[in-house]
Design an enzyme around this catalytic site. Structure first.
Site, short mmCIF file in Angstrom:
data_model
loop_
_atom_site.label_atom_id
_atom_site.label_comp_id
_atom_site.label_asym_id
_atom_site.label_seq_id
_atom_site.Cartn_x
_atom_site.Cartn_y
_atom_site.Cartn_z
N LEU A 33 -2.75 -8.47 4.23
CA LEU A 33 -3.82 -7.50 4.47
C LEU A 33 -4.02 -7.18 5.95
O LEU A 33 -3.88 -8.05 6.81
CB LEU A 33 -5.13 -8.04 3.88
CG LEU A 33 -5.08 -8.34 2.38
CD1 LEU A 33 -6.39 -8.99 1.92
CD2 LEU A 33 -4.80 -7.08 1.58
N HIS A 34 -4.33 -5.93 6.22
CA HIS A 34 -4.61 -5.47 7.58
C HIS A 34 -5.82 -4.53 7.55
O HIS A 34 -6.41 -4.31 6.48
CB HIS A 34 -3.38 -4.79 8.19
CG HIS A 34 -2.80 -3.70 7.33
ND1 HIS A 34 -3.45 -2.53 7.07
CD2 HIS A 34 -1.63 -3.63 6.65
CE1 HIS A 34 -2.71 -1.76 6.29
NE2 HIS A 34 -1.59 -2.41 6.01
N GLU A 35 -6.14 -3.94 8.70
CA GLU A 35 -7.37 -3.13 8.78
C GLU A 35 -7.34 -1.91 7.87
O GLU A 35 -8.38 -1.39 7.50
CB GLU A 35 -7.64 -2.68 10.23
CG GLU A 35 -8.17 -3.77 11.13
CD GLU A 35 -7.05 -4.48 11.88
OE1 GLU A 35 -5.90 -4.49 11.38
OE2 GLU A 35 -7.32 -5.03 12.96
N HIS A 37 -6.17 -1.90 4.73
CA HIS A 37 -6.71 -2.43 3.48
C HIS A 37 -8.21 -2.71 3.61
O HIS A 37 -8.99 -2.45 2.69
CB HIS A 37 -6.02 -3.74 3.11
CG HIS A 37 -4.53 -3.65 2.95
ND1 HIS A 37 -3.64 -4.34 3.74
CD2 HIS A 37 -3.77 -2.94 2.09
CE1 HIS A 37 -2.41 -4.08 3.37
NE2 HIS A 37 -2.45 -3.23 2.36
N GLN A 61 8.07 -1.54 -8.75
CA GLN A 61 8.08 -0.37 -7.87
C GLN A 61 9.08 -0.49 -6.72
O GLN A 61 9.13 0.37 -5.84
CB GLN A 61 6.67 -0.05 -7.35
CG GLN A 61 6.09 -1.05 -6.38
CD GLN A 61 4.64 -0.78 -6.11
OE1 GLN A 61 3.79 -0.91 -7.01
NE2 GLN A 61 4.30 -0.40 -4.89
N GLY A 147 -5.37 4.59 0.02
CA GLY A 147 -5.21 5.09 1.38
C GLY A 147 -4.38 6.36 1.43
O GLY A 147 -3.35 6.47 0.76
N VAL A 176 -5.81 4.33 8.66
CA VAL A 176 -6.24 3.54 9.81
C VAL A 176 -5.02 3.30 10.71
O VAL A 176 -3.94 2.97 10.21
CB VAL A 176 -6.84 2.18 9.36
CG1 VAL A 176 -7.22 1.34 10.56
CG2 VAL A 176 -8.06 2.43 8.47
#
Ligand code: AMP
Length: 289
Positions: A33-35, A37, A61, A147, A176
């Protein structure tokens, strides 16, 4: 924060939440996870009683030769990030539970996938809609947050929700970025130091395209060529695609006179990066779906 790993436990939990008449916001991720998410989680927290986060690197996928095995994973850190964001439930299923055997029912995306990542990654969006259909059934969210960094995914998920009548709202969330403009991505850790310095040129190229449209350029080919030239001149990456299409229908346009997406994908040594901007006819950034 509850951490749930079995489908049965999640269904039990969901029944309880239904009794309490809680509204549910849902954020689907593949973890690390990052900003980006985190902005989805924050939005969900603000708009719902309960926020559910799923972390699942979905084998369906990924195509052959893609990075399923090497996709970055860090469950312990992810749980700490989710906890800090105030997530209520983290769902982390095992692939063997999500896909216990060969399936009788297969989902296939018939439109919006002959372009962009759908063309470069055949079957990718079939895998995306399959896992999301299962997750939407298990979680039954009121709102699901996606996103715009993956704008084609947003377009496909909107079609999924519309065509299969999932009773939920798809909420697109702006991309982001790092301070230098590079879109945040779990895959950025695979860039070399040099590539990391070059990579913001993708965003700069898109910004220049926006400026050119605002200055009155209407020819999509002219705009796309300039984007390609700039990326080629500023990076060592290999362009997979630069395309300008209508959005969200993702059809070719002869003239820029309605909402469009300008999207790029670039291969670096160990990572393929994507980025895009969605613009209204006058060149302003789309701010409402
Ligand atoms: P992923 O873990 O890459 O499958 O992404 C999970 C969700 O986070 C998807 O809806 C992505 O579009 C979204 N996301 C990933 N990167 C960003 C970003 N930089 N800004 C906003 N959303 C993002």
């Amino acid at each position: 924060m509850k951490i749930i790993s079995t489908l049965e436990a999640l269904q039990q939990e969901r029944k309880q939440l239904a009794k309490e008449q809680k509204s549910i916001g849902y954020v689907a991720t593949m973890g690390f996870l990052h900003e980006g998410h985190q902005s989805l989680m924050k939005r969900s927290k603000a708009e719902n009683d309960i926020t559910v986060l799923s972390i699942f690197v979905n084998p369906l996928q990924f195509g052959e030769g893609e990075d399923f095995e090497t996709y970055p994973r860090d469950a312990v850190r992810d749980q700490a990030v989710a906890e800090a964001e105030g997530v209520d439930i983290v769902f982390m299923p095992e692939a063997a539970d999500m896909y216990p055997g060969s399936s009788t029912i297969k989902l296939h995306v018939a439109d919006r996938v002959d372009v962009l990542c759908g063309r470069s990654r055949p079957g990718h969006f079939d895998g995306v809609v399959t896992v999301l259909s299962k997750l939407f059934h298990l979680i039954q969210p009121d709102r699901a947050y996606f996103g715009l960094k993956d704008a084609q995914q947003v377009a496909v998920v909107q079609a999924l929700v519309h065509d299969l009548n999932f009773p939920l709202e798809v909420v697109p969330v702006p991309t982001v970025r790092e301070a230098d403009g590079l879109a945040k991505s779990s895959r950025n850790v695979y860039l070399s130091e040099e590539e990391r310095e070059e990579a913001p040129a993708i965003h700069r190229a898109l910004q220049q395209a926006k400026q050119s449209i605002q200055d009155g350029t209407k020819d999509p080919e002219k705009v796309a060529s300039a984007v390609k030239e700039f990326i080629n001149s500023q990076t060592s990456g290999r362009i997979d695609y630069v395309e300008i299409l209508s959005y969200p229908a993702l059809k070719p346009v002869r003239e820029i006179d309605a909402r469009i997406i300008i999207a790029a994908a670039v291969y670096f040594d160990k990572a393929r990066l994507i980025d895009n901007i969605v613009l209204e006819a006058d060149g302003s950034i789309m701010d409402r779906f």
